[in-house]
Design an enzyme around this catalytic site. Structure first.
Site, PDB file in Angstrom:
ATOM      1  CG  ASN A 283     -19.277  29.964   3.068  1.00  0.00           C
ATOM      2  OD1 ASN A 283     -19.354  31.046   3.611  1.00  0.00           O
ATOM      3  ND2 ASN A 283     -18.112  29.444   2.744  1.00  0.00           N
ATOM      4  CG  ASP A 284     -17.255  26.068   3.590  1.00  0.00           C
ATOM      5  OD1 ASP A 284     -18.026  26.368   2.672  1.00  0.00           O
ATOM      6  OD2 ASP A 284     -16.029  26.118   3.470  1.00  0.00           O
TER       7      ASP A 284
ATOM      8  CD1 TRP B 192     -21.868  33.697   3.638  1.00  0.00           C
ATOM      9  CD2 TRP B 192     -23.228  33.566   1.868  1.00  0.00           C
ATOM     10  NE1 TRP B 192     -21.310  32.819   2.737  1.00  0.00           N
ATOM     11  CE2 TRP B 192     -22.122  32.718   1.635  1.00  0.00           C
ATOM     12  CE3 TRP B 192     -24.234  33.642   0.882  1.00  0.00           C
ATOM     13  CZ2 TRP B 192     -21.988  31.955   0.470  1.00  0.00           C
ATOM     14  CZ3 TRP B 192     -24.088  32.890  -0.275  1.00  0.00           C
ATOM     15  CH2 TRP B 192     -22.976  32.057  -0.475  1.00  0.00           C
TER      16      TRP B 192
HETATM   17  C1  FRU Z   1     -15.375  26.546   0.602  1.00  0.00           C
HETATM   18  C2  FRU Z   1     -14.496  27.739   0.949  1.00  0.00           C
HETATM   19  C3  FRU Z   1     -13.317  27.328   1.777  1.00  0.00           C
HETATM   20  C4  FRU Z   1     -12.978  28.603   2.503  1.00  0.00           C
HETATM   21  C5  FRU Z   1     -14.338  29.175   2.762  1.00  0.00           C
HETATM   22  C6  FRU Z   1     -14.384  30.673   2.766  1.00  0.00           C
HETATM   23  O1  FRU Z   1     -16.691  26.890   0.315  1.00  0.00           O
HETATM   24  O2  FRU Z   1     -14.078  28.404  -0.234  1.00  0.00           O
HETATM   25  O3  FRU Z   1     -12.243  26.780   1.058  1.00  0.00           O
HETATM   26  O4  FRU Z   1     -12.256  28.379   3.682  1.00  0.00           O
HETATM   27  O5  FRU Z   1     -15.185  28.673   1.768  1.00  0.00           O
HETATM   28  O6  FRU Z   1     -15.647  31.129   3.165  1.00  0.00           O
END
Ligand code: FRU
Length: 493
Positions: free
Chosen positions: A43-44, A41
């Protein structure tokens, strides 16, 4: 939870990723030139920094699954923003205060060392999400840019001022230096109104709350995630991802304000909110200052790995340069360095697509390509025109990018793209009097990014076609489309 020491937690995470690499390696949808996890996975984007001549990109990562959870900071670096080297995981949950996740944050350089700021996440009940959380701000330091030691002073910010924010949704520190002080913006909420807070520090350890930078009036969502405040072209731009401000069909919204930030008072005056990307898959962008003082942005392209039966999930967009040249709009374009990938070039001059045609052009096809197609709107009388990419031989599978003259919309249609989510997204071109329409497209197996005109609008999205669907076809309906020029490159990977 049993306490483990940080290096051990990192080792375990690295071993998990290493052991699973082969599971994602042979997927024809894996991206060739986008920063994307080798497995599991993503994300950000976090901690973007140009440090000692190299670009560092950290990202939110679950090293144990293709789904969100057990959030670590994974790490890559690049000399040119285009070729990425995977590094060991940088931050793992390991302390009493961060055992349920090292959430998003940023990086700065101070006295030659790299400091990263992140949000420690703790579940306050066994259920944890969505609200039973304790979120605080923490830091870690590295002398080599690879191994990080969490500060003994953590958490450096324990809670927002009580009347202003809640401790369960208080996250995503973005730190930068202005003159002699450090500043940090943070996402927060109170009574279901999203906010961005700003703090100030002289030493990166002691932080003083300065002000509320912006606050939702109800229409801008219940929580502001991933704020980023920076100056470009003489303006102060605030990026934010307002949770709850999207729609049911289009839940993830990220955008910006253009305005003036007062460093004394922390007060921010700004224009109306604008979206950063009009496509399907874009969230939580972050920027950094790159070589030459440029402002460089990466956004996260979310993907449901599990639903797609894949062992990896998500990617960063290609790096984008952010510019401001007047009005209430940023210009967002691929960074110059993307040209390094250009291989075999194919140029076509004036080209006419007549009504009802769906026309391939010899030499133009592929899955890892860049293309700039410019239409002359004044001599085009088609009602709609555009191109189909990733087409199957029989034309049934295709992804459509077209211009609808009546609504002045550029449309990205992935209803026939193959596997994965479907849908249609439109983006209204406000300066309809433009003589030219310029579509600048990047394809990378399953990622599509479209830059419109001079970076006025961007549309990004995943598509999951058959590997053999590599056709590109030009079409027009209800009249003729006059293509002024096509520049096409096979990308050299
Ligand atoms: C945004 C978010 C952030 C948080 C992170 C957790 O996608 O929700 O606010 O820090 O992802 O993975």
């Amino acid at each position: 939870m049993e306490r483990i020491i940080h290096p051990e937690a990192i080792k375990r995470a690295n071993e998990s990723v290493e052991a699973a690499l082969q599971e994602a390696a042979h997927d024809p949808h894996r991206l060739a030139y986008h920063a994307s996890p080798p497995v599991y996975w993503m994300n950000d984007p976090n901690g973007l920094i140009h440090y000692k001549g190299e670009y560092h990109l950290f990202y939110q990562h679950n090293p144990y699954s293709e789904q969100w959870g057990d959030i670590h900071w994974a790490h890559m670096k690049s000399k040119d923003l285009v070729h990425w080297e995977q590094l060991p995981i940088a931050l793992a949950p390991s302390e009493e205060y961060d055992i349920d996740g090292c959430f998003s944050g940023s990086a700065v350089e101070h006295e030659g060392k790299m400091y990263v700021f992140y949000t420690s996440n703790l579940y306050t009940t066994p259920a944890g999400l969505p609200d039973d959380l304790l979120q605080q701000q923490c830091a870690a330091v590295s002398a080599d840019g690879i191994h990080f030691k969490k500060l003994s002073e953590n958490p450096v910010i324990k809670a927002p001022p009580e009347p202003i924010g809640q401790t369960n949704h208080f996250r995503d520190p973005k730190v930068w230096k202005h003159q002699d002080n450090w500043y940090m913006v943070l996402g927060a909420k109170k009574y279901d109104r999203g906010k961005v807070l700003v703090y100030k520090s002289a030493d990166l350890i002691h932080w003083e709350f300065l002000n509320v930078v912006t606050e939702s009036d109800g229409s801008m969502g219940y929580m502001h995630e991933c704020p980023d405040l920076f100056s470009v072209g003489g303006k102060d731009v605030l990026l934010l991802s307002p949770e709850g401000a999207g729609t049911k069909e289009d839940p993830r919204l990220s955008g910006y304000y253009i305005g003036e930030f007062d460093y004394e008072t922390g007060h921010y005056r700004h224009e109306a909110f604008r979206r950063l990307d009009y496509g399907f898959d874009f969230y939580a962008p972050q920027t950094m200052q790159g070589a030459g003082g440029r402002r460089i942005l990466f956004g996260w392209m979310p993907m449901d790995g599990k639903a797609l039966n894949k062992k990896w999930a998500g990617a960063m967009t290609i790096p984008r340069e952010v510019k401001y040249s007047g009005g209430n709009r940023l210009q967002i374009e691929p960074v110059e360095e993307m040209k390094r990938l250009r291989g075999l070039h194919h140029a076509v001059g004036e080209y006419r697509v007549t009504a009802g045609q769906v026309q391939p052009i010899p030499g133009i096809s592929g899955e890892c390509v860049e293309m700039i197609v410019t239409y002359d709107l004044q001599t085009t009388d088609a009602i709609e025109f555009g191109l189909q990419v990733r087409c199957s031989e029989d034309g049934r599978e295709k992804t459509v990018i077209k211009y609808d003259r009546e609504t002045a919309q550029v449309i990205f249609d992935r209803n026939d793209s193959g596997a994965g989510d479907k849908g249609v997204r439109g983006c209204t071109i406000e300066d309809g009097q433009n003589r030219m329409l310029r579509l600048h497209i990047f394809l990378d197996r399953s990622a599509l990014e479209l830059f419109i005109n001079q970076g006025d609008y961007v549309m990004s999205g995943f598509i999951f076609p058959e590997e053999t669907s590599q056709g590109i076809r030009f079409f027009a309906n209800g009249g003729t489309a006059l293509i002024h020029s096509i520049d096409f490159w096979q990308l050299a990977l």
